[in-house]
Design a protein around this motif. Structure first.
Motif, mmCIF file in Angstrom:
data_model
loop_
_atom_site.group_PDB
_atom_site.id
_atom_site.type_symbol
_atom_site.label_atom_id
_atom_site.label_comp_id
_atom_site.label_asym_id
_atom_site.label_seq_id
_atom_site.Cartn_x
_atom_site.Cartn_y
_atom_site.Cartn_z
ATOM 1 N N GLU A 75 44.645 35.331 54.999
ATOM 2 C CA GLU A 75 45.843 34.529 54.401
ATOM 3 C C GLU A 75 45.133 33.445 53.237
ATOM 4 O O GLU A 75 45.692 32.434 52.848
ATOM 5 N N LEU A 76 43.994 33.879 52.752
ATOM 6 C CA LEU A 76 43.390 33.111 51.482
ATOM 7 C C LEU A 76 44.391 33.114 50.371
ATOM 8 O O LEU A 76 44.889 34.028 50.097
ATOM 9 N N PRO A 77 44.394 31.823 49.799
ATOM 10 C CA PRO A 77 45.417 31.899 48.527
ATOM 11 C C PRO A 77 44.583 32.705 47.460
ATOM 12 O O PRO A 77 43.679 32.826 47.458
ATOM 13 N N PRO A 78 45.669 33.270 46.598
ATOM 14 C CA PRO A 78 45.352 34.107 45.637
ATOM 15 C C PRO A 78 44.213 33.510 44.767
ATOM 16 O O PRO A 78 43.329 34.061 44.319
ATOM 17 N N TRP A 79 44.112 32.052 44.355
ATOM 18 C CA TRP A 79 43.212 31.530 43.837
ATOM 19 C C TRP A 79 41.472 31.651 44.368
ATOM 20 O O TRP A 79 40.676 31.880 43.552
ATOM 21 N N ALA A 80 41.635 31.446 45.552
ATOM 22 C CA ALA A 80 40.537 31.498 46.398
ATOM 23 C C ALA A 80 40.019 33.073 46.257
ATOM 24 O O ALA A 80 38.788 33.268 46.226
ATOM 25 N N ARG A 81 40.927 34.134 46.513
ATOM 26 C CA ARG A 81 40.367 35.337 46.330
ATOM 27 C C ARG A 81 39.678 35.585 45.163
ATOM 28 O O ARG A 81 38.832 36.467 45.156
ATOM 29 N N GLN A 82 40.422 35.218 43.951
ATOM 30 C CA GLN A 82 39.707 35.306 42.649
ATOM 31 C C GLN A 82 38.566 34.724 42.658
ATOM 32 O O GLN A 82 37.579 35.512 41.731
ATOM 33 N N ALA A 83 38.439 33.515 43.021
ATOM 34 C CA ALA A 83 36.960 32.824 42.880
ATOM 35 C C ALA A 83 36.102 33.555 43.669
ATOM 36 O O ALA A 83 34.922 33.793 43.309
ATOM 37 N N ILE A 84 36.278 34.146 44.855
ATOM 38 C CA ILE A 84 35.458 34.743 45.569
ATOM 39 C C ILE A 84 34.871 36.118 45.007
ATOM 40 O O ILE A 84 33.747 36.399 45.236
ATOM 41 N N ALA A 85 35.868 36.542 44.425
ATOM 42 C CA ALA A 85 35.706 38.079 43.776
ATOM 43 C C ALA A 85 34.966 38.029 42.763
ATOM 44 O O ALA A 85 33.836 38.749 42.472
ATOM 45 N N ALA A 86 35.046 36.840 41.874
ATOM 46 C CA ALA A 86 34.074 36.549 40.642
ATOM 47 C C ALA A 86 32.570 36.098 41.158
ATOM 48 O O ALA A 86 31.859 36.460 40.649
ATOM 49 N N ALA A 87 32.736 35.315 42.485
ATOM 50 C CA ALA A 87 31.313 35.079 42.954
ATOM 51 C C ALA A 87 30.571 36.518 43.406
ATOM 52 O O ALA A 87 29.416 36.472 43.163
ATOM 53 N N VAL A 88 31.300 37.199 44.119
ATOM 54 C CA VAL A 88 30.695 38.403 44.814
ATOM 55 C C VAL A 88 30.213 39.446 43.407
ATOM 56 O O VAL A 88 29.245 39.889 43.341
ATOM 57 N N GLN A 89 31.076 39.515 42.435
ATOM 58 C CA GLN A 89 30.804 40.260 41.065
ATOM 59 C C GLN A 89 29.495 39.814 40.676
ATOM 60 O O GLN A 89 28.863 40.547 40.108
ATOM 61 N N GLY A 90 29.571 38.364 40.349
ATOM 62 C CA GLY A 90 28.172 37.913 39.692
ATOM 63 C C GLY A 90 27.095 38.021 40.399
ATOM 64 O O GLY A 90 26.004 38.076 39.986
ATOM 65 N N ALA A 91 27.111 37.947 41.693
ATOM 66 C CA ALA A 91 25.877 37.890 42.846
ATOM 67 C C ALA A 91 25.515 39.342 43.146
ATOM 68 O O ALA A 91 24.153 39.530 43.220
ATOM 69 N N GLY A 92 26.472 40.250 43.146
ATOM 70 C CA GLY A 92 26.210 41.442 43.798
ATOM 71 C C GLY A 92 25.167 42.352 43.513
ATOM 72 O O GLY A 92 24.734 42.870 44.152
ATOM 73 N N ARG A 93 24.946 42.072 42.144
ATOM 74 C CA ARG A 93 23.862 42.925 41.652
ATOM 75 C C ARG A 93 22.354 42.347 41.512
ATOM 76 O O ARG A 93 21.635 42.890 41.071
ATOM 77 N N ARG A 94 22.354 41.113 41.979
ATOM 78 C CA ARG A 94 21.224 40.413 41.914
ATOM 79 C C ARG A 94 20.364 40.316 43.444
ATOM 80 O O ARG A 94 20.917 40.644 44.385
ATOM 81 N N GLN A 95 19.332 39.871 43.180
ATOM 82 C CA GLN A 95 18.481 39.538 44.702
ATOM 83 C C GLN A 95 18.861 38.205 44.986
ATOM 84 O O GLN A 95 19.081 37.265 44.141
ATOM 85 N N PRO A 96 18.849 37.840 46.286
ATOM 86 C CA PRO A 96 18.926 38.855 47.343
ATOM 87 C C PRO A 96 19.965 39.654 47.908
ATOM 88 O O PRO A 96 20.000 40.402 49.008
ATOM 89 N N TYR A 97 21.219 39.556 47.092
ATOM 90 C CA TYR A 97 22.269 40.140 47.520
ATOM 91 C C TYR A 97 22.191 41.465 47.771
ATOM 92 O O TYR A 97 22.853 42.338 48.686
#
Length: 117
Positions: A75-97
């Motif tokens: 039940e996360l609000p859409p704005w939170a889902r978008q912020a999380i998706a952006a953080a994951v996209q930015g971090a996901g290809r880097r170390q240590p992720y």
């Protein structure tokens, strides 16, 4: 759900919680033992960070026997889902992720296969 931006960004400001969040976003649901294996941190540390994330309303847990599984709160609000998706996209290809994901994929005895180590 009543989630405030300062709660979300407080959670994202800690690298252990951000690493957990990246894995949860990618995998959907993970057992505490999977997170400890992937992050190479102790169970109490992971559990403490997951408790903070649960209290903030970012994750939801469920118990299955002796295991506790976590996922992003449905039940996360859409704005939170978008912020999380952006953080994951930015971090996901880097170390240590990137290494966290590789260790998780190589984990023996993952829940669902046999027993969690």
């Amino acid at each position: 759900m009543d989630l405030y931006p300062e709660q979300l960004f407080h959670v994202l400001s800690d690298i252990t919680r951000l690493r957990c969040l990246v894995l949860l976003e990618a995998e959907g649901e993970l057992c505490v033992c999977e997170l400890t294996h992937a992050l190479r941190v102790t169970q109490p540390k992971v559990s403490r960070h997951l408790a903070l994330m649960r209290e903030a309303g970012l994750v939801k847990d469920r118990r299955a026997g002796q295991w506790v599984y976590y996922r992003l709160h449905p039940e996360l609000p859409p704005w939170a889902r978008q912020a999380i998706a952006a953080a994951v996209q930015g971090a996901g290809r880097r170390q240590p992720y990137r290494s966290d994901r590789a260790r998780l994929k190589e984990m023996p005895n993952r829940p669902g296969s046999r027993r969690c180590a």
